[in-house]
Every structure is written in C-alpha cells, then in structure tokens.
Design a protein around this motif. Structure first.
Motif, PDB file in Angstrom:
ATOM      1  N   ALA A 193     -11.941 -31.551  63.104  1.00 31.24           N
ATOM      2  CA  ALA A 193     -12.535 -32.710  63.234  1.00 31.24           C
ATOM      3  C   ALA A 193     -11.884 -33.703  64.347  1.00 31.24           C
ATOM      4  CB  ALA A 193     -12.484 -33.434  61.882  1.00 31.24           C
ATOM      5  N   THR A 194     -10.619 -33.742  64.613  1.00 33.11           N
ATOM      6  CA  THR A 194     -10.298 -34.437  65.643  1.00 33.11           C
ATOM      7  C   THR A 194     -10.772 -34.097  66.890  1.00 33.11           C
ATOM      8  OG1 THR A 194      -8.030 -34.906  64.597  1.00 33.11           O
ATOM      9  CG2 THR A 194      -8.103 -35.020  66.876  1.00 33.11           C
ATOM     10  N   LEU A 195     -10.912 -32.698  67.044  1.00 35.16           N
ATOM     11  CA  LEU A 195     -11.170 -32.167  68.527  1.00 35.16           C
ATOM     12  C   LEU A 195     -12.754 -32.329  68.929  1.00 35.16           C
ATOM     13  CD1 LEU A 195      -9.551 -28.492  68.291  1.00 35.16           C
ATOM     14  CD2 LEU A 195      -8.915 -30.337  69.772  1.00 35.16           C
ATOM     15  N   VAL A 196     -13.410 -32.620  67.768  1.00 37.68           N
ATOM     16  CA  VAL A 196     -15.065 -32.816  67.871  1.00 37.68           C
ATOM     17  C   VAL A 196     -15.508 -34.056  67.704  1.00 37.68           C
ATOM     18  CG1 VAL A 196     -15.234 -30.233  67.918  1.00 37.68           C
ATOM     19  CG2 VAL A 196     -15.696 -31.536  65.882  1.00 37.68           C
ATOM     20  N   ASN A 197     -15.171 -34.626  66.589  1.00 36.95           N
ATOM     21  CA  ASN A 197     -15.889 -35.781  66.069  1.00 36.95           C
ATOM     22  C   ASN A 197     -16.090 -36.863  66.892  1.00 36.95           C
ATOM     23  OD1 ASN A 197     -16.754 -34.296  63.978  1.00 36.95           O
ATOM     24  ND2 ASN A 197     -15.393 -35.648  62.367  1.00 36.95           N
ATOM     25  N   HIS A 198     -15.235 -37.292  67.710  1.00 34.23           N
ATOM     26  CA  HIS A 198     -15.333 -38.479  68.544  1.00 34.23           C
ATOM     27  C   HIS A 198     -16.310 -38.263  69.856  1.00 34.23           C
ATOM     28  CE1 HIS A 198     -11.390 -40.914  67.559  1.00 34.23           C
ATOM     29  NE2 HIS A 198     -12.185 -40.790  66.639  1.00 34.23           N
ATOM     30  N   PHE A 199     -16.766 -36.980  69.942  1.00 35.53           N
ATOM     31  CA  PHE A 199     -17.806 -36.615  70.822  1.00 35.53           C
ATOM     32  C   PHE A 199     -18.987 -36.536  70.208  1.00 35.53           C
ATOM     33  CE2 PHE A 199     -14.012 -34.770  72.692  1.00 35.53           C
ATOM     34  CZ  PHE A 199     -13.596 -35.528  73.666  1.00 35.53           C
ATOM     35  N   ALA A 200     -19.118 -36.514  68.864  1.00 36.77           N
ATOM     36  CA  ALA A 200     -20.241 -36.075  68.059  1.00 36.77           C
ATOM     37  C   ALA A 200     -20.884 -37.413  67.563  1.00 36.77           C
ATOM     38  CB  ALA A 200     -20.083 -35.068  67.059  1.00 36.77           C
ATOM     39  N   MET A 201     -19.995 -38.596  67.518  1.00 32.02           N
ATOM     40  CA  MET A 201     -20.338 -39.515  66.860  1.00 32.02           C
ATOM     41  C   MET A 201     -21.411 -40.560  67.570  1.00 32.02           C
ATOM     42  SD  MET A 201     -17.335 -42.253  67.398  1.00 32.02           S
ATOM     43  CE  MET A 201     -16.978 -43.104  68.991  1.00 32.02           C
ATOM     44  N   ASP A 202     -22.012 -41.591  67.069  1.00 35.50           N
ATOM     45  CA  ASP A 202     -22.982 -42.442  67.489  1.00 35.50           C
ATOM     46  C   ASP A 202     -22.488 -43.440  68.660  1.00 35.50           C
ATOM     47  OD1 ASP A 202     -25.363 -43.701  68.038  1.00 35.50           O
ATOM     48  OD2 ASP A 202     -25.886 -44.598  66.358  1.00 35.50           O
ATOM     49  N   PHE A 203     -22.807 -43.424  69.771  1.00 34.44           N
ATOM     50  CA  PHE A 203     -22.368 -44.568  70.812  1.00 34.44           C
ATOM     51  C   PHE A 203     -23.411 -45.562  70.625  1.00 34.44           C
ATOM     52  CE2 PHE A 203     -20.046 -40.645  71.990  1.00 34.44           C
ATOM     53  CZ  PHE A 203     -18.796 -41.264  72.176  1.00 34.44           C
TER      54      PHE A 203
END
Length: 273
Positions: A193-203
């Motif tokens: 989750a750490t590796l991918v989730n901040h890039f997959a969230m809603d900006f």
C-alpha cells in the motif's frame, strides 16, 4: 528540550502515528512529508534543530505510511482533502489551535488545502520541493517498484530512488539513506500500500480556490538541483502565491539533506517568527 515517544491518535476516522519535539508552549510546526514517505524522513536531528529554534515540532505518518492506517493497495479511496482533514484532526487531538504548516513534495497539495479551506488553523505555510502542478516534471529515471514481499528489495529501491532524487547533489549520503530506509521499512504496516496508494489517490485539491487564493504568509523552499521539480517550479509557485518568498538551497536536490539543514532551519525560523 524533550522528545516524545511515538503516539497513536484516532483522527478523522483513521489512526495516525505522531511524534513531537520541544516545548508544547512554543509555536507549533506541523511537518507533512510527501508521497510514500513516513515521518522518519523528517529526520530526528532536523526536528531537534527546529525545536531548538523555539518551535514545538509535530511530525506524523500520513495514511499508508509507517504505523498509520493502511488502505487496500491500489484503491485507497481518499484524496488530498482527506489528508488535510487528518492534519486538522491531529491538531485537535494535540490541543493545537493553529500551526505553521510545512508541506513537502506531494504534501504541498495537502498544505494548499489546509491554507485555503482551513485558514484559521494555519499560521504560515512553507512549501518544500513542490509545484503548482502546471509545469512538467523533470525527466527522472527511477527503478521499477520492487516486490513488496521482500523488505530488502524495498530498501534497495528506496535508496536508488533517493539517489536519483538527489540530482547529483554532493549532499547525498548513501549509507545514511540506507539506515533510514531500513528503519522505515521495518515499521511500515503494509509495504504494498505504501508503494502505490499515494499515486492512486484522488488529487482533489481545495474547495475554496487555489494558490492565488492563499492569504497565509508563505515560504517556498526549492533545491537548486531538484530533478523532480526543477527550479522553475519554485519560481512559478512563488509567483502564484500573493506575497510568497523563495529560498533556493544550493547544491540540494529534491530532499533537504543534512548539509542544507542550517540554512533550511534558519529560513523556517525567520518565516515562523
């Protein structure tokens, strides 16, 4: 000066792990790191130096980093506004009415939401190694994501990424980076989750406007050699925010590494005085 142990707080429906440095009677500085980075990347000694300048320093693990709440990998279901609401809830939990907010890289967006949508909670903003989002990123060659089931491979990956982020800076210390990466990986709840989730969230950004709508005193800190957001990003950010000031860190890349700490802390102390 005292350093608190890591403490878990239940905020905004999630669990956040936080740590404080210094005297709670001093003005608060809330440090928010960027994508995939736990609070450890606001290094202990850097936090102590900021506290020694007469500030009560708060650092914390955002969602999907360190010991804070994790979400399904690839489907986090939250956005920048949620991360900003987490920060407000953490200030509430700590009994802090307002803080000097420092947002690094991706979390320049979190700081923007705080400054626009929660202005009474923000005494000043400091935006480090970040962007307006309107300019192209630098041409950066980073390795593919490692197997999250292999902690040693994740450590190697982090070291390689941060070497690239240094942009050839003489400040980069591979041994120190590996020690910190090893500690970070060891305390992370869910590496996948750490590796991918901040890039997959809603900006999603603020509801009340954008950078031009900020009325909070703002300092922009930019690395001279930053290959992620090259120097013109810092200049554009300064120009977009009414009254903002730009400080360029010589020989620095995307991260604020130890040889630049004295200059960074001095600029932050002046800005938050």
């Amino acid at each position: 000066m005292t350093t608190d142990i890591e403490t878990t707080y239940h905020c905004n429906g999630v669990t956040l792990c936080a740590q404080t440095f210094g005297d709670a009677a001093d003005p608060a500085v809330l440090l928010i790191h960027g994508a995939c980075a736990s609070m450890l990347w606001w290094e202990d000694e850097l936090c102590r130096r900021i506290a020694a300048a007469g500030r009560f320093v708060v650092r914390y693990d955002q969602r999907d980093t360190g010991r804070s709440s994790s979400f399904p990998a690839g489907a986090p279901g939250y956005g920048l506004r949620d991360l900003a609401a987490d920060a407000v809830a953490l200030l509430d939990a700590l009994g802090i009415d307002s803080a000097h907010v420092v947002g690094r890289s991706m979390s320049g967006g979190v700081a923007l939401v705080l400054g626009v949508d929660h202005p009474t909670r923000v005494r000043s903003l400091t935006l480090v190694s970040t962007t307006t989002g309107e300019l192209p990123m630098g041409d950066l060659d980073t390795p593919p994501d490692p197997d999250p089931r292999d902690p040693a491979a994740v450590v190697d990956h982090l070291v390689a990424v941060l070497r690239a982020y240094a942009g050839g800076s003489p400040h980069f210390d591979e041994d120190a980076t590996r020690v910190l990466a090893t500690a970070d990986v060891a305390r992370t709840r869910d590496l996948r989750a750490t590796l991918v989730n901040h890039f997959a969230m809603d900006f999603d950004g603020p509801r009340g406007g954008g950078f031009t709508d900020l009325r909070t005193p703002t300092l922009v800190v930019q690395g001279e050699l930053d290959p992620v957001f090259p120097p013109h990003h810092g200049e554009a950010l300064r120009d977009a925010i009414p009254g903002a000031r730009l400080v360029v860190l010589p020989d620095s890349g995307h991260e604020v590494l130890e040889p630049a700490w004295d200059r960074f802390v001095a600029a932050l102390a002046e800005h938050t005085s």
